[in-house]
Motif scaffolding. Structure first.
Motif, PDB file in Angstrom:
ATOM      1  N   GLU A  52      31.451  59.548  55.426  1.00  0.00           N
ATOM      2  CA  GLU A  52      31.753  60.881  55.956  1.00  0.00           C
ATOM      3  C   GLU A  52      32.806  60.849  57.058  1.00  0.00           C
ATOM      4  N   GLU A  53      33.681  59.874  57.015  1.00  0.00           N
ATOM      5  CA  GLU A  53      34.779  59.793  57.974  1.00  0.00           C
ATOM      6  C   GLU A  53      36.097  60.135  57.290  1.00  0.00           C
ATOM      7  N   GLU A  54      37.047  60.665  58.070  1.00  0.00           N
ATOM      8  CA  GLU A  54      38.373  60.966  57.526  1.00  0.00           C
ATOM      9  C   GLU A  54      39.119  59.655  57.288  1.00  0.00           C
ATOM     10  N   VAL A  55      39.743  59.551  56.116  1.00  0.00           N
ATOM     11  CA  VAL A  55      40.386  58.302  55.706  1.00  0.00           C
ATOM     12  C   VAL A  55      41.904  58.455  55.790  1.00  0.00           C
ATOM     13  N   PRO A  56      42.602  57.611  56.541  1.00  0.00           N
ATOM     14  CA  PRO A  56      44.078  57.672  56.550  1.00  0.00           C
ATOM     15  C   PRO A  56      44.630  57.302  55.185  1.00  0.00           C
ATOM     16  N   PHE A  57      45.812  57.845  54.884  1.00  0.00           N
ATOM     17  CA  PHE A  57      46.371  57.652  53.551  1.00  0.00           C
ATOM     18  C   PHE A  57      46.601  56.174  53.241  1.00  0.00           C
ATOM     19  N   ALA A  58      46.900  55.383  54.272  1.00  0.00           N
ATOM     20  CA  ALA A  58      47.149  53.949  54.057  1.00  0.00           C
ATOM     21  C   ALA A  58      45.916  53.234  53.528  1.00  0.00           C
ATOM     22  N   ASP A  59      44.732  53.791  53.754  1.00  0.00           N
ATOM     23  CA  ASP A  59      43.496  53.153  53.305  1.00  0.00           C
ATOM     24  C   ASP A  59      42.977  53.718  51.993  1.00  0.00           C
ATOM     25  N   VAL A  60      43.725  54.616  51.385  1.00  0.00           N
ATOM     26  CA  VAL A  60      43.295  55.224  50.123  1.00  0.00           C
ATOM     27  C   VAL A  60      43.681  54.311  48.960  1.00  0.00           C
ATOM     28  N   ALA A  61      42.729  53.991  48.095  1.00  0.00           N
ATOM     29  CA  ALA A  61      42.968  53.159  46.915  1.00  0.00           C
ATOM     30  C   ALA A  61      42.625  53.954  45.661  1.00  0.00           C
ATOM     31  N   LYS A  62      42.916  53.380  44.510  1.00  0.00           N
ATOM     32  CA  LYS A  62      42.609  54.029  43.228  1.00  0.00           C
ATOM     33  C   LYS A  62      41.274  53.477  42.715  1.00  0.00           C
ATOM     34  N   GLY A  63      40.431  54.389  42.255  1.00  0.00           N
ATOM     35  CA  GLY A  63      39.130  53.981  41.741  1.00  0.00           C
ATOM     36  C   GLY A  63      38.921  54.454  40.311  1.00  0.00           C
ATOM     37  N   TYR A  64      38.445  53.552  39.461  1.00  0.00           N
ATOM     38  CA  TYR A  64      38.143  53.878  38.060  1.00  0.00           C
ATOM     39  C   TYR A  64      36.622  53.980  37.934  1.00  0.00           C
ATOM     40  N   GLU A  65      36.150  55.171  37.568  1.00  0.00           N
ATOM     41  CA  GLU A  65      34.711  55.398  37.502  1.00  0.00           C
ATOM     42  C   GLU A  65      34.150  54.990  36.145  1.00  0.00           C
ATOM     43  N   LEU A  66      33.102  54.208  36.167  1.00  0.00           N
ATOM     44  CA  LEU A  66      32.415  53.779  34.952  1.00  0.00           C
ATOM     45  C   LEU A  66      31.411  54.845  34.533  1.00  0.00           C
ATOM     46  N   PRO A  67      30.997  54.837  33.240  1.00  0.00           N
ATOM     47  CA  PRO A  67      30.001  55.819  32.784  1.00  0.00           C
ATOM     48  C   PRO A  67      28.728  55.805  33.621  1.00  0.00           C
ATOM     49  N   SER A  68      28.400  54.667  34.209  1.00  0.00           N
ATOM     50  CA  SER A  68      27.198  54.556  35.026  1.00  0.00           C
ATOM     51  C   SER A  68      27.358  55.201  36.398  1.00  0.00           C
ATOM     52  N   GLY A  69      28.611  55.556  36.751  1.00  0.00           N
ATOM     53  CA  GLY A  69      28.878  56.100  38.071  1.00  0.00           C
ATOM     54  C   GLY A  69      29.413  55.065  39.037  1.00  0.00           C
ATOM     55  N   ASP A  70      29.321  53.790  38.668  1.00  0.00           N
ATOM     56  CA  ASP A  70      29.893  52.731  39.504  1.00  0.00           C
ATOM     57  C   ASP A  70      31.414  52.841  39.512  1.00  0.00           C
ATOM     58  N   MET A  71      32.032  52.278  40.531  1.00  0.00           N
ATOM     59  CA  MET A  71      33.473  52.416  40.711  1.00  0.00           C
ATOM     60  C   MET A  71      34.150  51.052  40.745  1.00  0.00           C
ATOM     61  N   VAL A  72      35.268  50.954  40.027  1.00  0.00           N
ATOM     62  CA  VAL A  72      36.128  49.776  40.091  1.00  0.00           C
ATOM     63  C   VAL A  72      37.335  50.149  40.945  1.00  0.00           C
ATOM     64  N   VAL A  73      37.502  49.455  42.066  1.00  0.00           N
ATOM     65  CA  VAL A  73      38.580  49.779  43.004  1.00  0.00           C
ATOM     66  C   VAL A  73      39.783  48.889  42.725  1.00  0.00           C
ATOM     67  N   LEU A  74      40.966  49.519  42.574  1.00  0.00           N
ATOM     68  CA  LEU A  74      42.213  48.806  42.313  1.00  0.00           C
ATOM     69  C   LEU A  74      43.161  48.989  43.496  1.00  0.00           C
ATOM     70  N   ALA A  75      43.694  47.892  43.971  1.00  0.00           N
ATOM     71  CA  ALA A  75      44.681  47.932  45.058  1.00  0.00           C
ATOM     72  C   ALA A  75      46.087  47.883  44.468  1.00  0.00           C
ATOM     73  N   ASP A  76      47.089  48.051  45.335  1.00  0.00           N
ATOM     74  CA  ASP A  76      48.481  48.085  44.866  1.00  0.00           C
ATOM     75  C   ASP A  76      48.875  46.802  44.149  1.00  0.00           C
ATOM     76  N   ASP A  77      48.409  45.647  44.647  1.00  0.00           N
ATOM     77  CA  ASP A  77      48.819  44.392  44.026  1.00  0.00           C
ATOM     78  C   ASP A  77      48.210  44.193  42.641  1.00  0.00           C
ATOM     79  N   ASP A  78      47.174  44.972  42.293  1.00  0.00           N
ATOM     80  CA  ASP A  78      46.599  44.878  40.952  1.00  0.00           C
ATOM     81  C   ASP A  78      47.539  45.456  39.896  1.00  0.00           C
TER      82      ASP A  78
END
Length: 293
Positions: A52-78
């Motif tokens: 519940e904290e505000e996130v600066p844009f530099a800390d925002v990553a891309k997340g791929y949601e699985l059918p189970s609701g779990d998340m796979v987080v991908l960084a720029d180097d991926d």
């Protein structure tokens, strides 16, 4: 127009350096979301649902949601080693009749302008396409996404139209297609007759966006009626209070240390009194005056 991409068209052993420009633009009336009471802009913040904290844009990553609701987080180097072999190249794959490309697959259109060194091969490809009546099927990567595209000629310029991949076109699966509907011959003839009365050459300039024009008139009427909320001008509150206090203290200290007042901004400081004679003193601008005997 501003170029949005720069690369080459690869046509056999021919390489044509080109720049890419958007060929279309939306003419919607743009709005901001505002507070209805005072017209203040509504701001949206990036808040994490977990902490519940505000996130600066530099800390925002891309997340791929699985059918189970779990998340796979991908960084720029991926994304760095992914196979975008045509990232700066428009690669011609084949030539095909234009009517074999279903219009539903067409996505966005871009103009191609040649660099000075590429004008001659550009014109060669353009003229060859026009004479053949074919379009070039190409592959291109724009904004980290690889697409098929069609390369054709429009108004003497090569036009690149990106296409959807086949699995991005939905299948028209509707129940009525399975129903047996009989159309009577007289109904078919009447429909054909109606269509014939409405046949005409297509001239897009005779059509207009009536809704957008009416909406613009509403906005203009509010402007004329002065139903406009003035923009807030930021108030210049000057330096922080603690800084002002420090400046005042510095000025006072300087006055005490010098033993005399600080000259005004437009006032020239007086020159020191000469000690070479009681009857002479030096005044401003270097002029001397002598007391009468």
């Amino acid at each position: 127009m501003r170029s949005i991409w720069k690369g080459t068209v690869s046509f056999g052993l021919i390489t044509i350096p080109v720049r890419l420009f958007g060929a279309t633009e939306r003419r919607d009336v743009a709005f901001h979301l505002v507070h209805g009471e005072d017209a203040g802009r509504i701001r949206f913040r990036r808040v994490c649902q977990v902490c519940e904290e505000e996130v600066p844009f530099a800390d925002v990553a891309k997340g791929y949601e699985l059918p189970s609701g779990d998340m796979v987080v991908l960084a720029d180097d991926d994304f760095e080693d992914l196979p975008l072999s045509s990232s700066r190249r428009i690669e011609v794959l084949q030539f095909t009749p234009a009517d074999q490309i279903d219009p539903i697959m067409l996505d966005k259109a871009y103009y191609l302008e040649p660099d000075d060194a590429g004008v001659r091969p550009y014109v060669l490809l353009r003229d060859t396409l026009e004479r053949s009546g074919l379009v070039a099927v190409v592959k291109v990567a724009l904004r980290q996404r690889e697409s098929l595209a069609a390369l054709r000629v429009r108004d003497g310029v090569l036009l690149l139209e990106t296409m959807l991949w086949p699995d991005e076109v939905r299948v028209a699966d509707f129940a009525f297609l399975e129903e047996g509907v009989d159309v009577r011959p007289q109904e078919a003839r009447m429909a054909e007759s109606l269509i014939e009365t409405m046949v005409a050459d297509f001239n897009p300039s005779i059509y207009k966006d009536a809704y957008r024009e009416a909406l613009q008139e509403v906005i203009e009427a509010k402007i004329e009626g002065r139903e406009v909320v003035p923009a807030e001008v930021p108030v210049d509150e000057g330096p922080p209070a603690d800084l002002m206090a420090a400046l005042r203290a510095s000025v006072e200290a300087a006055k005490k240390g010098s033993g005399r007042r600080t000259p005004a901004r437009d006032e020239e400081p007086a020159e020191p009194v000469s000690d070479q004679g009681a009857g002479e003193k030096t005044v401003s601008r270097g002029r001397k005056s002598r007391r009468p005997a």
